[in-house]
Design a protein around this motif. Sequence first.
Motif, PDB file in Angstrom:
ATOM      1  N   GLU A  78      13.750  29.000  17.556  1.00  0.00           N
ATOM      2  CA  GLU A  78      14.756  28.277  18.335  1.00  0.00           C
ATOM      3  C   GLU A  78      14.340  27.553  19.485  1.00  0.00           C
ATOM      4  N   GLY A  79      13.446  28.005  20.411  1.00  0.00           N
ATOM      5  CA  GLY A  79      13.018  27.351  21.326  1.00  0.00           C
ATOM      6  C   GLY A  79      12.127  26.022  20.986  1.00  0.00           C
ATOM      7  N   LEU A  81      12.655  24.361  18.090  1.00  0.00           N
ATOM      8  CA  LEU A  81      13.673  23.222  17.715  1.00  0.00           C
ATOM      9  C   LEU A  81      14.665  22.806  19.021  1.00  0.00           C
ATOM     10  N   GLY A  82      14.977  23.670  19.654  1.00  0.00           N
ATOM     11  CA  GLY A  82      15.741  22.850  20.909  1.00  0.00           C
ATOM     12  C   GLY A  82      14.993  22.045  21.726  1.00  0.00           C
ATOM     13  N   ASN A  83      13.833  22.172  22.053  1.00  0.00           N
ATOM     14  CA  ASN A  83      12.859  21.273  22.568  1.00  0.00           C
ATOM     15  C   ASN A  83      12.742  20.045  21.960  1.00  0.00           C
ATOM     16  N   LEU A  85      15.084  18.811  19.722  1.00  0.00           N
ATOM     17  CA  LEU A  85      16.091  18.197  19.685  1.00  0.00           C
ATOM     18  C   LEU A  85      16.515  17.606  21.030  1.00  0.00           C
ATOM     19  N   ASP A  86      16.220  18.095  22.258  1.00  0.00           N
ATOM     20  CA  ASP A  86      16.216  17.460  23.474  1.00  0.00           C
ATOM     21  C   ASP A  86      15.368  16.109  23.498  1.00  0.00           C
ATOM     22  N   THR A  87      14.283  16.350  23.095  1.00  0.00           N
ATOM     23  CA  THR A  87      13.292  15.385  23.217  1.00  0.00           C
ATOM     24  C   THR A  87      13.643  13.995  22.370  1.00  0.00           C
ATOM     25  N   THR A 113      25.387  14.678  15.234  1.00  0.00           N
ATOM     26  CA  THR A 113      25.252  15.189  16.553  1.00  0.00           C
ATOM     27  C   THR A 113      25.896  14.510  17.615  1.00  0.00           C
ATOM     28  N   ASN A 115      24.704  11.839  19.206  1.00  0.00           N
ATOM     29  CA  ASN A 115      23.554  11.261  19.856  1.00  0.00           C
ATOM     30  C   ASN A 115      23.608   9.723  19.645  1.00  0.00           C
TER      31      ASN A 115
END
Length: 459
Positions: A78-79, A81-83, A85-87, A113, A115
Amino acid sequence: MLLDLDRFEPSRTAALDSYGHSITYGDIIALADRLRQTLPARSLMFVLTENNVGGIAWTMAAIMSGNVPLILNAHTEEGLLGNLLDTYLPAYVVRPAGDESADAGYGYTLTATGNPAAELHPDLSHLLPTSGSTGSPKLVRHKYENIEAAGLNISTFFRLTEADRPFMVLPLYYTMGLSMVFSHLKVGATVLITDLKMTDPGFWKFLKEEHATSFTGVPFSFEVLDKMRFTRMKLPDLTLLTQGGGKMPAELNLKFAEYCRDNGKRWVATYGQSEGTARMAWLPEEYAISKMGSIGIAVPNGHLSLRDAEGNEIEESPATGEMCYRGRNVTMGYARSREDLALGDERHGFLPTGDIAYRDEDGFYFIRGRMGRFLKIFGNRIGLDECEQIVKGAVSCECACTGTDERIVVYLTDAAQHDAALDSLLRAVKVPANVIDIRVIEALPKNEAGKILYSKLDK
């Protein structure tokens, strides 16, 4: 059309999975057409895949529709993937729904999303995470030409035809797994894909009932097969075994090479990197024993070479140097940020691999180690890959070597092997015992392809 998929009968089966689902060549093309008609052109997508027909359908359709997917493990931590997605801020995320009737099709859902659209280079076809890049946003940028080149090169040296039914256990988001899809769809074959473990009876039931003709694995795959007494099984349809993803232990390599020779099968070792769209070298089956341990020669339409520390090409043989590759399957470069997705081709078909290789008098290449995997202790240059091979030959457990210019660190998974590991290095490397630090851990950290994650060892 990409890989000329439209030249096959639309009703021809492109893939089957171990859950009883199938897709045709027409299904893949229809999904690509639907995405092209319903999504904004050149959208950045995250495609979170499992090893099933839906994963193949969505991966191929996303690329063929002109969108740009980053292909990831559906079970990415999860961490991380979150990184990502944020990038990269993708416009869409595709993921398994656990329901074959999911509205997007083939058991997957498509989510917008919100975005903003990303600026994407027109040649950019898809993105893959770099090997072992846990926690890192570093991606490999592929272009459409890479896909065509990989499909042609690999199908040529494996002599693939539409009658082939490859058994795919490597994940789709792993470069060698994805290259299996490209090369087999290129010739109209049917991919048999599964996420079942090799110890699952369903794995073998699927392989036998669907008449698998080939199996591709990494060294760890063949270690498991060996423990399961694979060489005693009766598998008349299985005529090709291929290995990549790193160097196999010599004894295991010889065992499978001799098994194939004695049973009318082909044993083909390969070498590659994601940066070269999977395969860059192969060892023809007739040399499987006489040149055992070699990665062989360049794939069709490619060229291997060596260069010295000053960057000059080494013409003579035998010789040792950094191995380089030139070919249409060399990727565009890396992305480390969303802005990098607009970059053009930074490699222009040439890839320094970072591997130290020996080229023998016959022109066959042997990997000796990584350029960054060297220490200098008391003025002596020590190769960590060489140390690892020395220890492996002396112990009966898994091991890995890291270190600094002050000490060699050896990781073992069995405390009882401590003295054997230490003695083997003291004899071979000629350093004092106090610079060899042997540590016992429960298991070596590895990625899904079975490669050791050296960056995680010290943590």
